[in-house]
Enzyme design. Structure first.
Site, PDB file in Angstrom:
ATOM      1  N   ASN A  63       4.258  -8.410   9.018  1.00 54.75           N
ATOM      2  CA  ASN A  63       3.514  -8.230   7.770  1.00 54.75           C
ATOM      3  C   ASN A  63       2.034  -8.132   8.124  1.00 54.75           C
ATOM      4  O   ASN A  63       1.419  -9.119   8.534  1.00 54.75           O
ATOM      5  CB  ASN A  63       3.786  -9.428   6.853  1.00 54.75           C
ATOM      6  CG  ASN A  63       2.949  -9.389   5.600  1.00 54.75           C
ATOM      7  OD1 ASN A  63       2.269  -8.396   5.316  1.00 54.75           O
ATOM      8  ND2 ASN A  63       2.993 -10.462   4.829  1.00 54.75           N
ATOM      9  N   TYR A 155      -5.410  -0.482  -6.157  1.00 55.08           N
ATOM     10  CA  TYR A 155      -5.210   0.455  -5.039  1.00 55.08           C
ATOM     11  C   TYR A 155      -6.525   1.164  -4.691  1.00 55.08           C
ATOM     12  O   TYR A 155      -6.899   1.276  -3.518  1.00 55.08           O
ATOM     13  CB  TYR A 155      -4.135   1.465  -5.440  1.00 55.08           C
ATOM     14  CG  TYR A 155      -3.732   2.459  -4.382  1.00 55.08           C
ATOM     15  CD1 TYR A 155      -2.929   2.082  -3.304  1.00 55.08           C
ATOM     16  CD2 TYR A 155      -4.130   3.792  -4.472  1.00 55.08           C
ATOM     17  CE1 TYR A 155      -2.545   3.001  -2.345  1.00 55.08           C
ATOM     18  CE2 TYR A 155      -3.741   4.724  -3.520  1.00 55.08           C
ATOM     19  CZ  TYR A 155      -2.942   4.321  -2.459  1.00 55.08           C
ATOM     20  OH  TYR A 155      -2.564   5.237  -1.506  1.00 55.08           O
ATOM     21  N   LYS A 159      -8.634   1.025  -1.199  1.00 52.07           N
ATOM     22  CA  LYS A 159      -8.888   2.230  -0.399  1.00 52.07           C
ATOM     23  C   LYS A 159     -10.392   2.510  -0.275  1.00 52.07           C
ATOM     24  O   LYS A 159     -10.850   3.020   0.761  1.00 52.07           O
ATOM     25  CB  LYS A 159      -8.157   3.429  -1.014  1.00 52.07           C
ATOM     26  CG  LYS A 159      -6.628   3.297  -0.965  1.00 52.07           C
ATOM     27  CD  LYS A 159      -6.111   3.193   0.463  1.00 52.07           C
ATOM     28  CE  LYS A 159      -4.611   3.278   0.566  1.00 52.07           C
ATOM     29  NZ  LYS A 159      -4.108   3.204   1.954  1.00 52.07           N
TER      30      LYS A 159
END
Ligand code: NAI
Length: 242
Positions: A63, A155, A159
């Site tokens: 992970n 998200y 990013k």
């Protein structure tokens, strides 16, 4: 081109990561594929690298959001391959939702995997890069990190954060001979994006279609070889975010 080099590709068990692993193998690199859960898929990618291109390839379940687990995995990769020359931070997840209803755990999970995951990997590979006086880091961001997107605040934040991380690492490690760049894909056909045939967004892509995982892999191969390029964000989006 990459003969004698060892590359780590996170999230290499499917989609864009699998295409990147195979592309780097086709250029002669040995490949360490890091994946989250699907052992059979990761081993299939490694088998394809070895059978098609004759390079050594190994899968590692890890992970990337777990600092200690990444440390252990990078140490294992070093024991298996000797060192690491190229790191591609591709592992990523989405937990889309409108801001007003977004659960805290969905925000945290996306930031932990997409942004902290890349930090963890870079943090534990940098010692090897410094020792080698050579290293290349490529972070897979997104056009959403450049432009934002309704329903993807977690998200997009992860990013956009990756772009800041990329440029800071590029500046900090350039004197050590280490380059760090990002690739910003647009709309690429993978399991993550699913069936998009009726998506009206397709009409706003100047090149008129979704991209392929191989298009992103080609950009990674370019940056792996581009010795005078660092701190760059290369869009692979058919012109979408132009
Ligand atoms: P995917 O969902 O098909 O594959 C994601 C990969 O990441 C899988 O191999 C999975 O095992 C791995 N992964 C997820 N969480 C992980 C964790 N905690 N630790 C280790 N590995 C983990 O996704 P896809 O479409 O191939 O995307 C790859 C990258 O490209 C992602 O970072 C994504 O955000 C980015 N991207 C994708 C676009 C697209 O249109 N598909 C557009 C822009 C960026």
């Amino acid at each position: 081109m990459l003969n004698g080099k060892t590359a780590i590709v996170t999230g290499g068990s499917r989609g864009i990561g699998a295409a990147i692993a195979k592309k780097l193998a086709s250029l002669g690199a040995q490949v360490a594929v890091i994946y989250a859960g699907n052992t059979a898929a990761a081993e299939q990618v490694c088998a394809a690298c070895t059978q098609e291109y004759g390079v050594e390839a190994k899968a590692y379940q890890c992970n990337v959001a777990d600092f200690a687990a990444v440390k252990e995995t990078v140490a294992q990769i070093r024991a298996d391959f000797g060192t690491v020359h190229l790191l591609v931070n591709n592992a990523g997840i989405t937990r889309d939702g409108l801001l007003a209803m977004m659960k805290e755990e969905d925000y945290d999970a996306v930031l932990d995997t997409n942004l902290k995951g890349a930090f963890n990997m870079i943090r534990h590979c940098t010692g090897l890069f410094i020792r080698n006086r050579e290293g290349c880091i490529i972070n897979i961001t997104s056009v959403v990190g450049l432009a934002g997107n309704a329903g993807q605040c977690n998200y997009a934040a992860s990013k956009a954060g990756l772009i800041g991380l990329t440029k800071s690492v590029a500046k900090e490690l350039a004197p050590k001979g280490i380059r760090c760049n990002a690739v910003a894909p647009g709309f690429i056909a993978t399991d993550m994006t699913g069936d998009q045939t009726d998506n009206p967004l397709l009409k706003s892509i100047p090149l008129g279609a979704m991209g392929k995982a191989e298009d992103v892999a080609a950009a990674v191969a370019y940056l792996a070889a581009a010795n005078y390029v660092t701190g760059e964000v290369l869009r692979v989006d058919g012109g979408l975010a132009m």
